[in-house]
Design a protein around this motif. Sequence first.
Motif, PDB file in Angstrom:
ATOM      1  N   GLN A  41      67.662 -21.691 -55.279  1.00  0.00           N
ATOM      2  CA  GLN A  41      68.058 -23.027 -54.826  1.00  0.00           C
ATOM      3  C   GLN A  41      66.829 -23.676 -54.215  1.00  0.00           C
ATOM      4  O   GLN A  41      66.040 -23.002 -53.546  1.00  0.00           O
ATOM      5  CB  GLN A  41      69.174 -22.932 -53.772  1.00  0.00           C
ATOM      6  N   GLY A  42      66.680 -24.960 -54.440  1.00  0.00           N
ATOM      7  CA  GLY A  42      65.487 -25.633 -53.929  1.00  0.00           C
ATOM      8  C   GLY A  42      64.525 -25.912 -55.069  1.00  0.00           C
ATOM      9  O   GLY A  42      63.710 -26.820 -54.981  1.00  0.00           O
ATOM     10  N   GLN A  43      64.652 -25.150 -56.149  1.00  0.00           N
ATOM     11  CA  GLN A  43      63.813 -25.412 -57.321  1.00  0.00           C
ATOM     12  C   GLN A  43      64.358 -26.609 -58.101  1.00  0.00           C
ATOM     13  O   GLN A  43      63.662 -27.191 -58.903  1.00  0.00           O
ATOM     14  CB  GLN A  43      63.776 -24.189 -58.245  1.00  0.00           C
ATOM     15  N   SER A  48      74.250 -31.989 -51.190  1.00  0.00           N
ATOM     16  CA  SER A  48      73.977 -31.675 -49.783  1.00  0.00           C
ATOM     17  C   SER A  48      75.141 -30.909 -49.144  1.00  0.00           C
ATOM     18  O   SER A  48      74.983 -30.319 -48.083  1.00  0.00           O
ATOM     19  CB  SER A  48      73.700 -32.958 -49.006  1.00  0.00           C
ATOM     20  N   GLY A  49      76.305 -30.882 -49.800  1.00  0.00           N
ATOM     21  CA  GLY A  49      77.447 -30.168 -49.224  1.00  0.00           C
ATOM     22  C   GLY A  49      77.597 -28.746 -49.728  1.00  0.00           C
ATOM     23  O   GLY A  49      78.057 -27.871 -49.004  1.00  0.00           O
ATOM     24  N   CYS A  50      77.224 -28.497 -51.001  1.00  0.00           N
ATOM     25  CA  CYS A  50      77.491 -27.172 -51.561  1.00  0.00           C
ATOM     26  C   CYS A  50      76.355 -26.635 -52.439  1.00  0.00           C
ATOM     27  O   CYS A  50      76.456 -25.548 -52.977  1.00  0.00           O
ATOM     28  CB  CYS A  50      78.779 -27.201 -52.376  1.00  0.00           C
ATOM     29  N   GLN A  51      75.295 -27.436 -52.605  1.00  0.00           N
ATOM     30  CA  GLN A  51      74.143 -27.032 -53.407  1.00  0.00           C
ATOM     31  C   GLN A  51      74.388 -26.928 -54.907  1.00  0.00           C
ATOM     32  O   GLN A  51      73.663 -26.245 -55.614  1.00  0.00           O
ATOM     33  CB  GLN A  51      73.532 -25.732 -52.872  1.00  0.00           C
ATOM     34  N   LYS A  52      75.424 -27.616 -55.387  1.00  0.00           N
ATOM     35  CA  LYS A  52      75.599 -27.690 -56.835  1.00  0.00           C
ATOM     36  C   LYS A  52      74.402 -28.452 -57.421  1.00  0.00           C
ATOM     37  O   LYS A  52      74.030 -29.509 -56.896  1.00  0.00           O
ATOM     38  CB  LYS A  52      76.895 -28.465 -57.132  1.00  0.00           C
ATOM     39  N   PRO A  53      73.789 -27.920 -58.491  1.00  0.00           N
ATOM     40  CA  PRO A  53      72.650 -28.647 -59.061  1.00  0.00           C
ATOM     41  C   PRO A  53      73.077 -30.039 -59.528  1.00  0.00           C
ATOM     42  O   PRO A  53      74.130 -30.198 -60.140  1.00  0.00           O
ATOM     43  CB  PRO A  53      72.235 -27.782 -60.250  1.00  0.00           C
ATOM     44  N   MET A  54      72.284 -31.048 -59.176  1.00  0.00           N
ATOM     45  CA  MET A  54      72.631 -32.429 -59.543  1.00  0.00           C
ATOM     46  C   MET A  54      71.370 -33.175 -59.937  1.00  0.00           C
ATOM     47  O   MET A  54      70.275 -32.809 -59.536  1.00  0.00           O
ATOM     48  CB  MET A  54      73.258 -33.148 -58.347  1.00  0.00           C
ATOM     49  N   CYS A  60      78.375 -33.966 -54.321  1.00  0.00           N
ATOM     50  CA  CYS A  60      78.952 -33.818 -55.656  1.00  0.00           C
ATOM     51  C   CYS A  60      80.434 -34.214 -55.635  1.00  0.00           C
ATOM     52  O   CYS A  60      81.029 -34.367 -54.565  1.00  0.00           O
ATOM     53  CB  CYS A  60      78.790 -32.386 -56.158  1.00  0.00           C
ATOM     54  N   GLY A  61      81.024 -34.338 -56.790  1.00  0.00           N
ATOM     55  CA  GLY A  61      82.428 -34.726 -56.900  1.00  0.00           C
ATOM     56  C   GLY A  61      83.354 -33.731 -56.206  1.00  0.00           C
ATOM     57  O   GLY A  61      84.327 -34.122 -55.557  1.00  0.00           O
ATOM     58  N   ASP A  62      83.035 -32.432 -56.307  1.00  0.00           N
ATOM     59  CA  ASP A  62      83.866 -31.406 -55.664  1.00  0.00           C
ATOM     60  C   ASP A  62      83.878 -31.613 -54.149  1.00  0.00           C
ATOM     61  O   ASP A  62      84.932 -31.603 -53.513  1.00  0.00           O
ATOM     62  CB  ASP A  62      83.326 -29.996 -55.955  1.00  0.00           C
ATOM     63  N   PRO A  71      90.302 -33.759 -44.395  1.00  0.00           N
ATOM     64  CA  PRO A  71      89.412 -34.577 -43.549  1.00  0.00           C
ATOM     65  C   PRO A  71      89.145 -33.946 -42.180  1.00  0.00           C
ATOM     66  O   PRO A  71      88.155 -34.254 -41.534  1.00  0.00           O
ATOM     67  CB  PRO A  71      90.176 -35.907 -43.414  1.00  0.00           C
ATOM     68  N   GLN A  72      90.018 -33.020 -41.753  1.00  0.00           N
ATOM     69  CA  GLN A  72      89.853 -32.412 -40.426  1.00  0.00           C
ATOM     70  C   GLN A  72      88.812 -31.300 -40.435  1.00  0.00           C
ATOM     71  O   GLN A  72      88.402 -30.809 -39.387  1.00  0.00           O
ATOM     72  CB  GLN A  72      91.206 -31.881 -39.909  1.00  0.00           C
ATOM     73  N   LEU A  73      88.379 -30.920 -41.634  1.00  0.00           N
ATOM     74  CA  LEU A  73      87.490 -29.764 -41.763  1.00  0.00           C
ATOM     75  C   LEU A  73      86.064 -30.223 -42.056  1.00  0.00           C
ATOM     76  O   LEU A  73      85.839 -30.993 -42.981  1.00  0.00           O
ATOM     77  CB  LEU A  73      87.992 -28.904 -42.929  1.00  0.00           C
ATOM     78  N   GLU A  74      85.127 -29.765 -41.249  1.00  0.00           N
ATOM     79  CA  GLU A  74      83.722 -30.045 -41.546  1.00  0.00           C
ATOM     80  C   GLU A  74      83.124 -28.785 -42.104  1.00  0.00           C
ATOM     81  O   GLU A  74      82.802 -27.873 -41.362  1.00  0.00           O
ATOM     82  CB  GLU A  74      82.988 -30.399 -40.255  1.00  0.00           C
ATOM     83  N   PHE A  75      83.003 -28.725 -43.396  1.00  0.00           N
ATOM     84  CA  PHE A  75      82.566 -27.479 -44.008  1.00  0.00           C
ATOM     85  C   PHE A  75      81.451 -27.750 -45.000  1.00  0.00           C
ATOM     86  O   PHE A  75      81.491 -28.721 -45.748  1.00  0.00           O
ATOM     87  CB  PHE A  75      83.755 -26.823 -44.725  1.00  0.00           C
ATOM     88  N   GLN A  76      80.457 -26.894 -45.009  1.00  0.00           N
ATOM     89  CA  GLN A  76      79.478 -26.923 -46.097  1.00  0.00           C
ATOM     90  C   GLN A  76      78.979 -25.523 -46.349  1.00  0.00           C
ATOM     91  O   GLN A  76      79.123 -24.645 -45.497  1.00  0.00           O
ATOM     92  CB  GLN A  76      78.346 -27.891 -45.821  1.00  0.00           C
TER      93      GLN A  76
END
Length: 229
Positions: A41-43, A48-54, A60-62, A71-76
């Motif tokens: 990852q990083g290459q 910014s939420g899950c590191q899906k390549p974009m 991302c959409g997910d 909405p109550q959950l702040e998760f990454q």
Amino acid sequence: MKCSYCNHEIIRNLNFWELLVPQKMKEWELCHACRQKFTFQGQVSNCSGCQKPMTKPGLCGDCQFWRSFYPQLEFQQKSLFVYDAAFSEWLKEYKILGNYQLRHTFTKEVEGHLKKYRKENFLICPLPLSKKRYQERGFNQVSSFLTAAEIPITELLKRRETAPQSLKNRQERLAMPQPFKLKAAPEKIKGKKILLVDDVYTTGRTMYYAAVLLQSAGPQQILGFSLAR
Ligand SMILES: [Zn+2]
Ligand SMILES: [Zn+2]
């Protein structure tokens, strides 16, 4: 020293720390050729939420879906690698063919990545297998790579019997009912920082179920880590 994936002898110069403190030398590491197989990852640019390549930065959409759903959950979550053909091949050998030795493959990378969470006293919680799946496989592939990297784990969750996720398509994965129950008493979770760990992050369904369930016990923070996304 042998490569933690292909098992070939590694010949390289020792670094400063290894010369100074021989105990710092790791028993397991990837040889140059094997490291080259995987995409760190990083290459590539990623979500910014899950590191899906974009192709462009942002969420991302997910992640956008999960944030509006919970909405109550702040998760990454963060990953070490991009889920590509090389990773999928490694995972198949480790998890499906049951090559237990491969729990050491990413020891060095996992240890390095989790250092900051350990410093901040996160409880490191592998996602559990159901009893049946555990008996079939003989090991929990997530706990095993963590323990191989000498990461202390805390089991906060139990998993009910459901059909294996790997056999499901995207729609079926998303429709899966909550597979987890709390194993730990809520007092053990309240006010704590928790890092959920899985092998692969696909739709996010599994990780979000675990996070939402733990959230009900009032932790300070919940984040995720997977080997690949
Ligand atoms: Zn190798
Ligand atoms: Zn995302």
